[in-house]
Design a protein around this motif. Structure first.
Motif, mmCIF file in Angstrom:
data_model
loop_
_atom_site.group_PDB
_atom_site.id
_atom_site.type_symbol
_atom_site.label_atom_id
_atom_site.label_comp_id
_atom_site.label_asym_id
_atom_site.label_seq_id
_atom_site.Cartn_x
_atom_site.Cartn_y
_atom_site.Cartn_z
ATOM 1 N N LEU A 94 55.264 67.872 46.561
ATOM 2 C CA LEU A 94 53.888 67.389 46.498
ATOM 3 C C LEU A 94 53.372 67.148 47.903
ATOM 4 N N TRP A 95 54.186 66.520 48.754
ATOM 5 C CA TRP A 95 53.831 66.264 50.140
ATOM 6 C C TRP A 95 55.110 66.107 50.944
ATOM 7 N N ALA A 96 54.959 66.165 52.265
ATOM 8 C CA ALA A 96 56.094 65.950 53.156
ATOM 9 C C ALA A 96 55.594 65.319 54.443
ATOM 10 N N ALA A 97 56.469 64.551 55.086
ATOM 11 C CA ALA A 97 56.163 63.940 56.378
ATOM 12 C C ALA A 97 57.408 64.006 57.239
ATOM 13 N N SER A 98 57.217 64.255 58.531
ATOM 14 C CA SER A 98 58.342 64.350 59.445
ATOM 15 C C SER A 98 58.034 63.570 60.713
ATOM 16 N N PHE A 99 58.996 62.751 61.137
ATOM 17 C CA PHE A 99 58.849 61.926 62.326
ATOM 18 C C PHE A 99 59.864 62.384 63.365
ATOM 19 N N GLY A 100 59.390 62.665 64.580
ATOM 20 C CA GLY A 100 60.299 63.043 65.645
ATOM 21 C C GLY A 100 61.334 61.964 65.900
ATOM 22 N N ALA A 101 62.419 62.351 66.580
ATOM 23 C CA ALA A 101 63.534 61.428 66.780
ATOM 24 C C ALA A 101 63.143 60.183 67.571
ATOM 25 N N SER A 102 62.104 60.268 68.403
ATOM 26 C CA SER A 102 61.723 59.137 69.241
ATOM 27 C C SER A 102 60.643 58.247 68.627
ATOM 28 N N VAL A 103 60.192 58.549 67.415
ATOM 29 C CA VAL A 103 59.207 57.670 66.770
ATOM 30 C C VAL A 103 59.853 56.315 66.512
ATOM 31 N N PRO A 104 59.273 55.216 66.973
ATOM 32 C CA PRO A 104 59.882 53.899 66.766
ATOM 33 C C PRO A 104 60.104 53.595 65.290
ATOM 34 N N HIS A 105 61.266 53.013 64.996
ATOM 35 C CA HIS A 105 61.610 52.723 63.605
ATOM 36 C C HIS A 105 60.622 51.760 62.957
ATOM 37 N N ASP A 106 60.075 50.837 63.737
ATOM 38 C CA ASP A 106 59.169 49.863 63.129
ATOM 39 C C ASP A 106 57.880 50.526 62.654
ATOM 40 N N LEU A 107 57.445 51.590 63.328
ATOM 41 C CA LEU A 107 56.262 52.320 62.870
ATOM 42 C C LEU A 107 56.570 53.100 61.595
ATOM 43 N N VAL A 108 57.742 53.724 61.544
ATOM 44 C CA VAL A 108 58.140 54.425 60.316
ATOM 45 C C VAL A 108 58.259 53.428 59.176
ATOM 46 N N ALA A 109 58.703 52.201 59.480
ATOM 47 C CA ALA A 109 58.827 51.172 58.444
ATOM 48 C C ALA A 109 57.471 50.817 57.854
ATOM 49 N N VAL A 110 56.427 50.809 58.690
ATOM 50 C CA VAL A 110 55.080 50.549 58.164
ATOM 51 C C VAL A 110 54.685 51.662 57.198
ATOM 52 N N PHE A 111 54.926 52.902 57.577
ATOM 53 C CA PHE A 111 54.652 54.038 56.691
ATOM 54 C C PHE A 111 55.426 53.880 55.383
ATOM 55 N N ALA A 112 56.716 53.573 55.495
ATOM 56 C CA ALA A 112 57.569 53.472 54.312
ATOM 57 C C ALA A 112 57.144 52.326 53.409
ATOM 58 N N GLY A 113 56.794 51.201 54.012
ATOM 59 C CA GLY A 113 56.370 50.063 53.209
ATOM 60 C C GLY A 113 55.090 50.334 52.459
ATOM 61 N N SER A 114 54.137 51.001 53.114
ATOM 62 C CA SER A 114 52.881 51.341 52.445
ATOM 63 C C SER A 114 53.102 52.394 51.370
ATOM 64 N N LEU A 115 53.973 53.364 51.657
ATOM 65 C CA LEU A 115 54.254 54.433 50.690
ATOM 66 C C LEU A 115 54.856 53.877 49.412
ATOM 67 N N SER A 116 55.754 52.919 49.547
ATOM 68 C CA SER A 116 56.469 52.386 48.383
ATOM 69 C C SER A 116 55.764 51.197 47.744
ATOM 70 N N SER A 117 54.610 50.804 48.279
ATOM 71 C CA SER A 117 53.894 49.655 47.743
ATOM 72 C C SER A 117 53.526 49.853 46.273
ATOM 73 N N SER A 118 53.570 48.766 45.535
ATOM 74 C CA SER A 118 53.189 48.812 44.118
ATOM 75 C C SER A 118 51.692 48.611 43.914
ATOM 76 N N ALA A 119 50.952 48.357 44.992
ATOM 77 C CA ALA A 119 49.503 48.175 44.865
ATOM 78 C C ALA A 119 48.857 49.493 44.458
ATOM 79 N N PRO A 120 47.984 49.506 43.440
ATOM 80 C CA PRO A 120 47.361 50.752 42.987
ATOM 81 C C PRO A 120 46.355 51.271 44.006
ATOM 82 N N VAL A 121 46.040 52.555 43.895
ATOM 83 C CA VAL A 121 45.052 53.189 44.768
ATOM 84 C C VAL A 121 43.979 53.843 43.899
ATOM 85 N N LEU A 122 42.778 53.949 44.451
ATOM 86 C CA LEU A 122 41.647 54.501 43.715
ATOM 87 C C LEU A 122 41.641 56.016 43.852
ATOM 88 N N ARG A 123 41.529 56.702 42.718
ATOM 89 C CA ARG A 123 41.565 58.156 42.741
ATOM 90 C C ARG A 123 40.565 58.757 41.752
#
Length: 273
Positions: free
Chosen positions: A227-256
């Protein structure tokens, strides 16, 4: 968990009178981008004060009117006020693919405004939820030093397991997936063409250990495509990827208004308004 809240409402084109056109849906990692990934991200960047530039490349024959010029490629570039971070809408160019999907957004950051080279880049295909990419960019914008690492990979796994995702039994420190096994996030070998300033990413021999970066993807039906894919280079800070991951896995609904064909039967949904 996957049963529709309102199974009696079809998801085809709305009827002229009675069928609402918008729904609150979840989980967001299967909700797609609503067909407006550019607008969702561009609006976020404009609100953060980033400058947008349109780069048009084309061909114009001698004596040809300007309106008849053939546009070959068009890229929209958004640059932060300090010029240390930028985001490119590259879908019209389709420079390369992730999981057979074209790249839509490329996000990069550097340490020195005088250097033309990015310290790291991250890549996102269509149907990455716009809310998730907007959260990632807001966190990037808030950082004083966008390329300095903060924290380790456990930040990413903690972000998703806090929302009910499961760590992989064989690789509990490097991989997790949602409870339906449709979406995954993994720390592993970076795909080809993913840019990173660390020279080890370019010189590693075939039998040597390679630099690891975070990869995320949704494959609702195994073997039927992503459906989709995302790739982060090896030097992307882990805390930024964590923000992406936390938002991706959030249970809050989105408008579509537009739902992906491959996941519409798996989305919880409720009428908006």
């Amino acid at each position: 968990m996957e049963a529709p809240l309102h199974p009696d409402f079809p998801f085809g084109p709305p009827a002229p009178t009675s069928v609402p056109s918008a729904y609150w849906v979840g989980p967001r990692h299967l909700a797609g981008d609503d067909g407006r990934l550019y607008d969702a991200v561009a609006d976020t960047l404009a609100g953060l004060g980033w400058t947008s530039l349109t780069i048009v490349r084309g061909r114009q024959e001698p004596d040809e009117a300007l309106e008849d010029r053939q546009v070959l490629r068009s890229t929209v570039l958004h640059i932060s006020p300090d010029t240390l971070r930028w985001a490119q809408w590259v879908l019209p160019d389709e420079p390369f693919h992730l999981g057979d999907l074209p790249i839509a957004w490329q996000v990069s950051a550097r340490t020195d405004p005088c250097s033309p080279l990015a310290q790291w880049s991250a890549y996102f295909t269509p149907d990455v939820p716009g809310e998730v990419l907007a959260d990632f960019l807001a966190a990037l914008d808030a950082r004083d030093q966008p390329a300095v690492p903060l924290g380790g990979p456990e930040l990413v796994l903690d972000a998703v397991t806090a929302h009910g995702w499961l760590c992989d039994i064989d690789r509990p420190g490097a991989r997790a997936m949602d409870p339906t096994f449709a979406s995954h996030i993994c720390l592993g070998e970076v795909p080809p063409l993913i840019q990173d300033a660390d020279p080890l990413a370019l010189v590693a021999e075939a039998d040597e250990a390679v630099l690891a970066g975070w990869q995320a993807w949704a494959e609702p039906v195994p073997g039927a495509g992503y459906l989709w894919a995302a790739s982060f280079g090896a030097s992307v800070p882990h805390d930024l990827v964590a923000v992406f991951a936390g938002s991706l896995s959030s249970s809050a609904p989105v408008l579509r208004q537009v739902l992906p064909e491959s996941t519409r039967g798996r989305l919880l949904r409720a009428l908006a308004g």
